[in-house]
Design a protein around this motif. Structure first.
Motif, PDB file in Angstrom:
ATOM      1  N   LEU A  19      59.705  18.738  27.829  1.00 56.03           N
ATOM      2  CA  LEU A  19      58.827  19.031  28.603  1.00 56.03           C
ATOM      3  C   LEU A  19      58.152  20.355  28.504  1.00 56.03           C
ATOM      4  O   LEU A  19      56.350  21.129  27.987  1.00 56.03           O
ATOM      5  N   ALA A  20      58.892  21.216  29.089  1.00 53.80           N
ATOM      6  CA  ALA A  20      58.687  22.956  29.100  1.00 53.80           C
ATOM      7  C   ALA A  20      58.249  23.567  27.855  1.00 53.80           C
ATOM      8  O   ALA A  20      57.275  24.628  27.931  1.00 53.80           O
ATOM      9  N   GLY A  21      58.878  22.775  26.761  1.00 54.16           N
ATOM     10  CA  GLY A  21      58.724  23.397  25.643  1.00 54.16           C
ATOM     11  C   GLY A  21      57.673  23.386  25.028  1.00 54.16           C
ATOM     12  O   GLY A  21      56.937  23.333  23.828  1.00 54.16           O
ATOM     13  N   ALA A  22      56.970  21.679  25.534  1.00 58.26           N
ATOM     14  CA  ALA A  22      55.760  21.252  24.989  1.00 58.26           C
ATOM     15  C   ALA A  22      54.615  22.062  25.963  1.00 58.26           C
ATOM     16  O   ALA A  22      53.632  22.328  25.334  1.00 58.26           O
ATOM     17  N   ARG A  23      54.529  21.865  27.058  1.00 59.61           N
ATOM     18  CA  ARG A  23      53.951  22.955  27.714  1.00 59.61           C
ATOM     19  C   ARG A  23      54.621  22.946  28.797  1.00 59.61           C
ATOM     20  O   ARG A  23      54.962  22.771  29.704  1.00 59.61           O
ATOM     21  N   SER A  24      54.719  25.085  28.290  1.00 56.98           N
ATOM     22  CA  SER A  24      55.425  24.919  29.738  1.00 56.98           C
ATOM     23  C   SER A  24      55.573  25.401  31.115  1.00 56.98           C
ATOM     24  O   SER A  24      56.030  25.518  31.425  1.00 56.98           O
ATOM     25  N   MET A  25      53.931  25.274  31.291  1.00 53.33           N
ATOM     26  CA  MET A  25      54.057  25.482  32.686  1.00 53.33           C
ATOM     27  C   MET A  25      53.683  24.210  33.566  1.00 53.33           C
ATOM     28  O   MET A  25      53.750  23.614  34.449  1.00 53.33           O
ATOM     29  N   THR A  26      53.232  22.787  32.393  1.00 49.32           N
ATOM     30  CA  THR A  26      53.336  20.795  32.804  1.00 49.32           C
ATOM     31  C   THR A  26      53.821  20.978  34.147  1.00 49.32           C
ATOM     32  O   THR A  26      53.983  19.898  35.506  1.00 49.32           O
ATOM     33  N   PRO A  27      55.790  20.518  33.278  1.00 53.58           N
ATOM     34  CA  PRO A  27      56.628  20.116  34.656  1.00 53.58           C
ATOM     35  C   PRO A  27      56.582  20.572  35.709  1.00 53.58           C
ATOM     36  O   PRO A  27      57.230  20.409  36.559  1.00 53.58           O
ATOM     37  N   LEU A  28      57.063  22.227  35.383  1.00 54.66           N
ATOM     38  CA  LEU A  28      57.084  22.719  37.356  1.00 54.66           C
ATOM     39  C   LEU A  28      55.171  23.389  38.322  1.00 54.66           C
ATOM     40  O   LEU A  28      55.420  22.802  39.275  1.00 54.66           O
ATOM     41  N   ALA A  29      54.436  22.745  37.563  1.00 61.29           N
ATOM     42  CA  ALA A  29      53.225  22.230  38.175  1.00 61.29           C
ATOM     43  C   ALA A  29      53.705  20.845  38.984  1.00 61.29           C
ATOM     44  O   ALA A  29      52.840  20.833  40.044  1.00 61.29           O
ATOM     45  N   VAL A  30      54.267  20.104  38.089  1.00 58.93           N
ATOM     46  CA  VAL A  30      54.123  18.438  39.206  1.00 58.93           C
ATOM     47  C   VAL A  30      55.249  18.800  39.830  1.00 58.93           C
ATOM     48  O   VAL A  30      54.707  17.947  41.012  1.00 58.93           O
ATOM     49  N   LEU A  31      56.289  19.555  39.183  1.00 61.84           N
ATOM     50  CA  LEU A  31      57.157  19.914  40.427  1.00 61.84           C
ATOM     51  C   LEU A  31      56.845  20.221  41.867  1.00 61.84           C
ATOM     52  O   LEU A  31      57.079  19.314  42.743  1.00 61.84           O
ATOM     53  N   VAL A  32      55.984  21.766  41.490  1.00 57.61           N
ATOM     54  CA  VAL A  32      55.621  21.809  43.310  1.00 57.61           C
ATOM     55  C   VAL A  32      54.356  20.950  43.026  1.00 57.61           C
ATOM     56  O   VAL A  32      54.051  21.313  45.174  1.00 57.61           O
ATOM     57  N   LEU A  33      53.692  20.181  42.910  1.00 52.34           N
ATOM     58  CA  LEU A  33      52.705  19.157  42.989  1.00 52.34           C
ATOM     59  C   LEU A  33      53.210  18.365  43.874  1.00 52.34           C
ATOM     60  O   LEU A  33      52.177  17.757  45.309  1.00 52.34           O
ATOM     61  N   TRP A  47      62.365  28.376  47.328  1.00 53.81           N
ATOM     62  CA  TRP A  47      62.878  29.795  46.643  1.00 53.81           C
ATOM     63  C   TRP A  47      60.986  30.634  46.394  1.00 53.81           C
ATOM     64  O   TRP A  47      60.158  29.776  46.857  1.00 53.81           O
ATOM     65  N   PRO A  48      61.317  31.777  46.689  1.00 54.92           N
ATOM     66  CA  PRO A  48      59.993  32.596  47.287  1.00 54.92           C
ATOM     67  C   PRO A  48      58.820  31.494  47.072  1.00 54.92           C
ATOM     68  O   PRO A  48      57.996  31.670  47.600  1.00 54.92           O
ATOM     69  N   VAL A  49      58.797  32.389  45.459  1.00 51.90           N
ATOM     70  CA  VAL A  49      57.680  31.551  44.948  1.00 51.90           C
ATOM     71  C   VAL A  49      56.950  30.312  45.712  1.00 51.90           C
ATOM     72  O   VAL A  49      55.646  29.650  45.086  1.00 51.90           O
ATOM     73  N   LEU A  50      57.782  29.173  45.217  1.00 50.02           N
ATOM     74  CA  LEU A  50      57.801  27.433  45.381  1.00 50.02           C
ATOM     75  C   LEU A  50      57.703  27.539  46.447  1.00 50.02           C
ATOM     76  O   LEU A  50      57.106  26.551  47.134  1.00 50.02           O
ATOM     77  N   ARG A  51      58.308  28.558  47.104  1.00 48.20           N
ATOM     78  CA  ARG A  51      57.439  27.657  48.896  1.00 48.20           C
ATOM     79  C   ARG A  51      56.537  27.990  49.574  1.00 48.20           C
ATOM     80  O   ARG A  51      56.246  27.868  50.627  1.00 48.20           O
ATOM     81  N   ARG A  56      52.612  27.901  45.095  1.00 50.01           N
ATOM     82  CA  ARG A  56      52.345  26.333  44.179  1.00 50.01           C
ATOM     83  C   ARG A  56      51.088  26.037  43.322  1.00 50.01           C
ATOM     84  O   ARG A  56      51.057  26.195  42.427  1.00 50.01           O
ATOM     85  N   LEU A  57      50.295  27.003  44.054  1.00 43.99           N
ATOM     86  CA  LEU A  57      48.578  26.904  43.447  1.00 43.99           C
ATOM     87  C   LEU A  57      48.774  27.605  41.781  1.00 43.99           C
ATOM     88  O   LEU A  57      48.299  27.283  41.556  1.00 43.99           O
ATOM     89  N   ALA A  58      48.830  28.851  42.381  1.00 45.01           N
ATOM     90  CA  ALA A  58      48.907  29.758  40.822  1.00 45.01           C
ATOM     91  C   ALA A  58      49.722  29.313  39.522  1.00 45.01           C
ATOM     92  O   ALA A  58      49.448  28.820  38.239  1.00 45.01           O
ATOM     93  N   ILE A  59      50.369  28.496  40.819  1.00 40.24           N
ATOM     94  CA  ILE A  59      51.393  27.627  39.017  1.00 40.24           C
ATOM     95  C   ILE A  59      50.661  27.032  38.612  1.00 40.24           C
ATOM     96  O   ILE A  59      50.615  26.167  37.554  1.00 40.24           O
ATOM     97  N   VAL A  60      50.224  26.083  39.367  1.00 36.57           N
ATOM     98  CA  VAL A  60      49.952  24.864  38.770  1.00 36.57           C
ATOM     99  C   VAL A  60      48.076  24.842  38.261  1.00 36.57           C
ATOM    100  O   VAL A  60      47.818  24.692  36.827  1.00 36.57           O
ATOM    101  N   LEU A  61      47.380  26.333  39.058  1.00 39.14           N
ATOM    102  CA  LEU A  61      46.283  27.021  37.874  1.00 39.14           C
ATOM    103  C   LEU A  61      46.728  27.534  36.652  1.00 39.14           C
ATOM    104  O   LEU A  61      45.900  27.177  35.876  1.00 39.14           O
ATOM    105  N   ALA A  62      47.969  27.928  35.896  1.00 36.88           N
ATOM    106  CA  ALA A  62      48.345  28.598  35.218  1.00 36.88           C
ATOM    107  C   ALA A  62      48.829  27.018  34.879  1.00 36.88           C
ATOM    108  O   ALA A  62      48.553  27.458  33.047  1.00 36.88           O
ATOM    109  N   ALA A  63      49.518  26.223  34.884  1.00 33.18           N
ATOM    110  CA  ALA A  63      49.561  24.902  33.715  1.00 33.18           C
ATOM    111  C   ALA A  63      48.031  24.796  33.570  1.00 33.18           C
ATOM    112  O   ALA A  63      48.208  24.172  32.304  1.00 33.18           O
TER     113      ALA A  63
END
Length: 161
Positions: A19-33, A47-51, A56-63
């Protein structure tokens, strides 16, 4: 009989990589949500950014941004070296993160499976979008279908146990 939501952790890491191959940030955004979901408790949450909420907001906005930018004509092909490495790296990261949940940590295995999944998902997505051009429908139609499928499947992988 196993429940339809019972998917082995290594398979989930690999599928999130696809799924990261389809949309690189979406799977990580779903995980952090789903950061505070008990079934996802693992070392990844520290993990530093994920905690950090800001991380986490930056990841969701990037997605969210990626969902928009993907449809722009100037967006480079996902199979060019930079985007390809980004998708493989994202697959490795989300695969490793998910692998820290459950019984024990298998970060390296999760990372490898996620990276392989990222490569497979990138190539499969590119083939789908290229093949879609032959239908005469606008590329945006296939892009939106790919968005919906990626989000839905990422939610299923994160929700599975």
């Amino acid at each position: 009989m196993a429940s339809s939501t019972t998917i082995p952790l290594p398979a989930r890491s690999a599928l999130l990589g696809v799924l990261a191959g389809a949309r690189s940030m979406t799977p990580l955004a779903v995980l952090v949500l789903n950061h505070h979901r008990p079934s996802l408790a693992g070392a990844w949450q520290t993990w530093p950014v994920l905690r950090e909420p800001a991380g986490r907001l930056a990841i969701v906005l990037a997605a969210a941004g990626e969902l928009v930018v993907d449809k722009l004509p100037a967006t480079p092909s996902r199979t060019k070296p930079g985007p390809l490495l980004g998708r493989i790296g994202s697959g490795a990261l989300v695969g490793a993160a998910l692998a820290t949940t459950g019984r024990g940590e298998h970060v390296n295995t999760g990372a490898v499976l996620g990276a392989i999944g990222g490569l497979v998902g990138t190539l499969a997505g590119a083939a789908l979008r290229t093949g879609g051009q032959q239908t005469g429908l606008p590329d945006a139609v296939f892009a939106v279908v790919e968005d919906a499928a990626t989000i839905t499947c990422a939610l299923a992988m994160v929700s599975a146990e």
